[in-house]
Design a protein around this motif. Structure first.
Motif, PDB file in Angstrom:
ATOM      1  N   LEU A  38      -5.328  11.504  -1.822  1.00 35.89           N
ATOM      2  CA  LEU A  38      -5.396  11.772  -0.606  1.00 35.89           C
ATOM      3  C   LEU A  38      -4.740  10.579   0.241  1.00 35.89           C
ATOM      4  CD1 LEU A  38      -9.302  12.494  -0.525  1.00 35.89           C
ATOM      5  CD2 LEU A  38      -7.381  14.070  -0.057  1.00 35.89           C
ATOM      6  N   ALA A  39      -4.651   9.273  -0.150  1.00 36.17           N
ATOM      7  CA  ALA A  39      -3.906   8.362   0.692  1.00 36.17           C
ATOM      8  C   ALA A  39      -2.420   8.641   0.680  1.00 36.17           C
ATOM      9  CB  ALA A  39      -4.157   6.884   0.156  1.00 36.17           C
ATOM     10  N   ILE A  40      -1.873   8.968  -0.589  1.00 36.33           N
ATOM     11  CA  ILE A  40      -0.530   9.278  -0.580  1.00 36.33           C
ATOM     12  C   ILE A  40      -0.088  10.487   0.354  1.00 36.33           C
ATOM     13  CG2 ILE A  40       1.199  10.498  -2.277  1.00 36.33           C
ATOM     14  CD1 ILE A  40       0.092   8.821  -4.516  1.00 36.33           C
ATOM     15  N   MET A  41      -1.013  11.513   0.243  1.00 41.71           N
ATOM     16  CA  MET A  41      -0.821  12.884   1.090  1.00 41.71           C
ATOM     17  C   MET A  41      -0.712  12.354   2.510  1.00 41.71           C
ATOM     18  SD  MET A  41      -2.549  16.191  -0.752  1.00 41.71           S
ATOM     19  CE  MET A  41      -4.207  15.442  -0.685  1.00 41.71           C
ATOM     20  N   ALA A  42      -1.686  11.395   2.956  1.00 37.04           N
ATOM     21  CA  ALA A  42      -1.766  11.260   4.575  1.00 37.04           C
ATOM     22  C   ALA A  42      -0.727  10.408   4.888  1.00 37.04           C
ATOM     23  CB  ALA A  42      -3.075  10.394   4.730  1.00 37.04           C
ATOM     24  N   VAL A  43      -0.447   9.020   4.115  1.00 39.35           N
ATOM     25  CA  VAL A  43       0.759   8.507   4.549  1.00 39.35           C
ATOM     26  C   VAL A  43       1.919   9.059   4.327  1.00 39.35           C
ATOM     27  CG1 VAL A  43       2.071   6.157   3.797  1.00 39.35           C
ATOM     28  CG2 VAL A  43      -0.756   6.312   3.915  1.00 39.35           C
ATOM     29  N   THR A  44       2.150   9.911   3.361  1.00 44.08           N
ATOM     30  CA  THR A  44       3.489  10.646   3.273  1.00 44.08           C
ATOM     31  C   THR A  44       3.778  11.607   4.705  1.00 44.08           C
ATOM     32  OG1 THR A  44       3.415  10.556   0.771  1.00 44.08           O
ATOM     33  CG2 THR A  44       4.675  12.313   1.671  1.00 44.08           C
ATOM     34  N   ALA A  45       2.720  12.301   5.193  1.00 41.61           N
ATOM     35  CA  ALA A  45       2.766  13.023   5.990  1.00 41.61           C
ATOM     36  C   ALA A  45       3.055  12.398   7.316  1.00 41.61           C
ATOM     37  CB  ALA A  45       1.220  13.941   6.076  1.00 41.61           C
ATOM     38  N   ALA A  63       8.836   2.993   0.837  1.00 39.54           N
ATOM     39  CA  ALA A  63       8.123   1.799   0.487  1.00 39.54           C
ATOM     40  C   ALA A  63       6.792   1.660   1.191  1.00 39.54           C
ATOM     41  CB  ALA A  63       9.038   0.583   1.154  1.00 39.54           C
ATOM     42  N   ALA A  64       6.541   2.366   2.044  1.00 36.74           N
ATOM     43  CA  ALA A  64       5.339   2.469   2.724  1.00 36.74           C
ATOM     44  C   ALA A  64       4.309   3.244   2.273  1.00 36.74           C
ATOM     45  CB  ALA A  64       5.471   3.227   4.350  1.00 36.74           C
ATOM     46  N   VAL A  65       4.722   4.379   1.450  1.00 34.90           N
ATOM     47  CA  VAL A  65       3.881   5.270   0.547  1.00 34.90           C
ATOM     48  C   VAL A  65       3.563   4.350  -0.538  1.00 34.90           C
ATOM     49  CG1 VAL A  65       3.615   7.233  -0.589  1.00 34.90           C
ATOM     50  CG2 VAL A  65       4.833   7.387   1.433  1.00 34.90           C
ATOM     51  N   LEU A  66       4.469   3.807  -1.273  1.00 35.38           N
ATOM     52  CA  LEU A  66       4.035   2.970  -2.671  1.00 35.38           C
ATOM     53  C   LEU A  66       3.409   1.663  -2.214  1.00 35.38           C
ATOM     54  CD1 LEU A  66       7.643   3.108  -4.286  1.00 35.38           C
ATOM     55  CD2 LEU A  66       5.449   4.393  -4.678  1.00 35.38           C
ATOM     56  N   SER A  67       3.164   1.216  -1.042  1.00 33.10           N
ATOM     57  CA  SER A  67       2.314   0.032  -0.715  1.00 33.10           C
ATOM     58  C   SER A  67       1.000   0.261  -0.838  1.00 33.10           C
ATOM     59  CB  SER A  67       2.685  -0.525   0.716  1.00 33.10           C
ATOM     60  OG  SER A  67       2.674   0.265   1.503  1.00 33.10           O
ATOM     61  N   VAL A  68       0.705   1.828  -0.410  1.00 35.25           N
ATOM     62  CA  VAL A  68      -0.724   2.385  -0.206  1.00 35.25           C
ATOM     63  C   VAL A  68      -1.235   2.360  -1.927  1.00 35.25           C
ATOM     64  CG1 VAL A  68      -2.052   4.672   0.072  1.00 35.25           C
ATOM     65  CG2 VAL A  68      -0.395   3.634   1.691  1.00 35.25           C
ATOM     66  N   ILE A  69      -0.464   2.331  -2.835  1.00 32.12           N
ATOM     67  CA  ILE A  69      -0.917   2.607  -4.189  1.00 32.12           C
ATOM     68  C   ILE A  69      -0.917   1.327  -5.081  1.00 32.12           C
ATOM     69  CG2 ILE A  69      -0.909   5.053  -4.358  1.00 32.12           C
ATOM     70  CD1 ILE A  69       1.665   4.805  -6.036  1.00 32.12           C
ATOM     71  N   GLY A  70      -0.614   0.211  -4.154  1.00 30.67           N
ATOM     72  CA  GLY A  70      -0.502  -1.041  -4.647  1.00 30.67           C
ATOM     73  C   GLY A  70       0.861  -1.767  -5.612  1.00 30.67           C
ATOM     74  N   LEU A  71       1.915  -0.799  -5.385  1.00 29.62           N
ATOM     75  CA  LEU A  71       3.267  -1.193  -5.573  1.00 29.62           C
ATOM     76  C   LEU A  71       3.975  -2.053  -4.792  1.00 29.62           C
ATOM     77  CD1 LEU A  71       4.197   2.232  -7.517  1.00 29.62           C
ATOM     78  CD2 LEU A  71       3.433   0.099  -8.368  1.00 29.62           C
ATOM     79  N   GLY A  72       4.428  -3.178  -5.216  1.00 24.84           N
ATOM     80  CA  GLY A  72       5.091  -4.219  -4.048  1.00 24.84           C
ATOM     81  C   GLY A  72       6.757  -3.807  -3.976  1.00 24.84           C
ATOM     82  N   PRO A  73       7.438  -4.673  -3.098  1.00 28.56           N
ATOM     83  CA  PRO A  73       8.829  -4.597  -2.879  1.00 28.56           C
ATOM     84  C   PRO A  73       9.559  -4.556  -4.267  1.00 28.56           C
ATOM     85  CG  PRO A  73       7.837  -6.346  -1.548  1.00 28.56           C
ATOM     86  CD  PRO A  73       6.832  -5.771  -2.345  1.00 28.56           C
ATOM     87  N   GLU A  74       9.328  -5.385  -5.099  1.00 25.30           N
ATOM     88  CA  GLU A  74      10.240  -5.508  -6.201  1.00 25.30           C
ATOM     89  C   GLU A  74      10.137  -4.187  -7.037  1.00 25.30           C
ATOM     90  OE1 GLU A  74       7.577  -7.598  -5.734  1.00 25.30           O
ATOM     91  OE2 GLU A  74       8.841  -9.202  -4.878  1.00 25.30           O
ATOM     92  N   GLN A  75       9.061  -3.506  -7.210  1.00 25.64           N
ATOM     93  CA  GLN A  75       8.842  -2.226  -7.816  1.00 25.64           C
ATOM     94  C   GLN A  75       9.507  -1.099  -7.016  1.00 25.64           C
ATOM     95  OE1 GLN A  75       4.745  -3.020  -8.047  1.00 25.64           O
ATOM     96  NE2 GLN A  75       4.692  -2.918 -10.429  1.00 25.64           N
ATOM     97  N   THR A  76       9.254  -1.126  -5.650  1.00 26.05           N
ATOM     98  CA  THR A  76       9.813  -0.239  -4.925  1.00 26.05           C
ATOM     99  C   THR A  76      11.550  -0.284  -5.154  1.00 26.05           C
ATOM    100  OG1 THR A  76       8.285  -0.253  -3.340  1.00 26.05           O
ATOM    101  CG2 THR A  76      10.065   0.761  -2.353  1.00 26.05           C
ATOM    102  N   ALA A  77      11.960  -1.302  -5.155  1.00 21.78           N
ATOM    103  CA  ALA A  77      13.556  -1.795  -5.323  1.00 21.78           C
ATOM    104  C   ALA A  77      13.997  -1.044  -6.621  1.00 21.78           C
ATOM    105  CB  ALA A  77      13.831  -3.209  -5.139  1.00 21.78           C
ATOM    106  N   LEU A  78      13.221  -1.333  -7.755  1.00 23.11           N
ATOM    107  CA  LEU A  78      13.466  -0.618  -8.985  1.00 23.11           C
ATOM    108  C   LEU A  78      13.522   0.885  -8.954  1.00 23.11           C
ATOM    109  CD1 LEU A  78      11.465  -2.824 -11.545  1.00 23.11           C
ATOM    110  CD2 LEU A  78      14.026  -2.549 -11.119  1.00 23.11           C
ATOM    111  N   ILE A  79      12.661   1.561  -8.387  1.00 21.56           N
ATOM    112  CA  ILE A  79      12.519   3.032  -8.295  1.00 21.56           C
ATOM    113  C   ILE A  79      13.534   3.611  -7.246  1.00 21.56           C
ATOM    114  CG2 ILE A  79      11.271   4.931  -7.096  1.00 21.56           C
ATOM    115  CD1 ILE A  79      10.155   3.912  -9.935  1.00 21.56           C
ATOM    116  N   VAL A  80      13.798   2.792  -6.134  1.00 27.28           N
ATOM    117  CA  VAL A  80      15.075   3.156  -5.081  1.00 27.28           C
ATOM    118  C   VAL A  80      16.444   3.168  -5.964  1.00 27.28           C
ATOM    119  CG1 VAL A  80      16.314   2.602  -3.226  1.00 27.28           C
ATOM    120  CG2 VAL A  80      13.911   2.822  -3.367  1.00 27.28           C
TER     121      VAL A  80
END
Length: 126
Positions: A38-45, A63-80
Motif C-alpha cells: 500500500l505504501a509503494i502504491m501511494a508513494v508511486t502514485a 529513490a523516493a519509493v525505495l526509501s519507503v520500504i527501507g532501502l538506502g541510497p547505496e541499494q538504490t544506486a545498485l538497482i539504477v
C-alpha cells in the motif's frame, strides 16, 4: 478541443516504478507485507504525478519509493546501475501505449461531443 498537459506518462511511470520497487525488495531480501505494498502504491502514485515526461525520469523517482520500504541510497544506486542499460528501450516501449491511449480517448471524446470533423479525419493521408 482545449489544449493541456497530457498525463499519459503517469500511468506507465507509476507501474514501472512500482514493479522496480517490488523487484528491488526481492533482490535485497526485503519481505513486503500488505502495508508495504500500500505504501509503494501511494508513494508511486504521488511521485508519478510529478514525473517529467523525459527519458529515464522514473529512475530518479525510484529513490523516493525505495526509501519507503527501507532501502538506502547505496541499494538504490545498485538497482539504477543494473536497470539503466534496459531503461531507455523500456521507456520507449511504455511511451507507445501511453500516447496511443491518450489519442484514442481524445478522439472518442471529440466524437461524443460532436467536435470531430469526421470527413477531414477520414480524408487525411497517413
Amino acid at each position: 478541443m482545449p489544449g493541456g498537459v497530457s498525463g499519459g506518462h503517469v500511468n506507465g511511470t507509476a507501474l514501472y516504478v512500482g514493479l522496480l520497487a517490488a523487484f528491488s525488495a526481492q533482490v535485497f531480501g526485503v519481505a513486503l507485507g500488505p502495508a508495504d505494498y500500500l505504501a509503494i502504491m501511494a508513494v508511486t502514485a504521488m511521485v508519478a504525478l510529478g514525473a517529467a515526461p523525459v527519458p529515464s525520469a522514473s529512475l530518479f523517482l525510484l529513490a523516493a519509493v525505495l526509501s519507503v520500504i527501507g532501502l538506502g541510497p547505496e541499494q538504490t544506486a545498485l538497482i539504477v546501475g543494473f536497470i539503466l542499460p534496459f531503461d531507455r528501450p523500456l521507456d520507449m516501449i511504455r511511451t507507445v501505449p501511453n500516447c496511443t491511449s491518450d489519442l484514442a480517448v481524445a478522439v472518442a471524446v471529440a466524437r461524443m461531443e460532436g467536435e470531430l470533423d469526421f470527413t477531414a479525419y477520414k480524408e487525411r493521408p497517413l
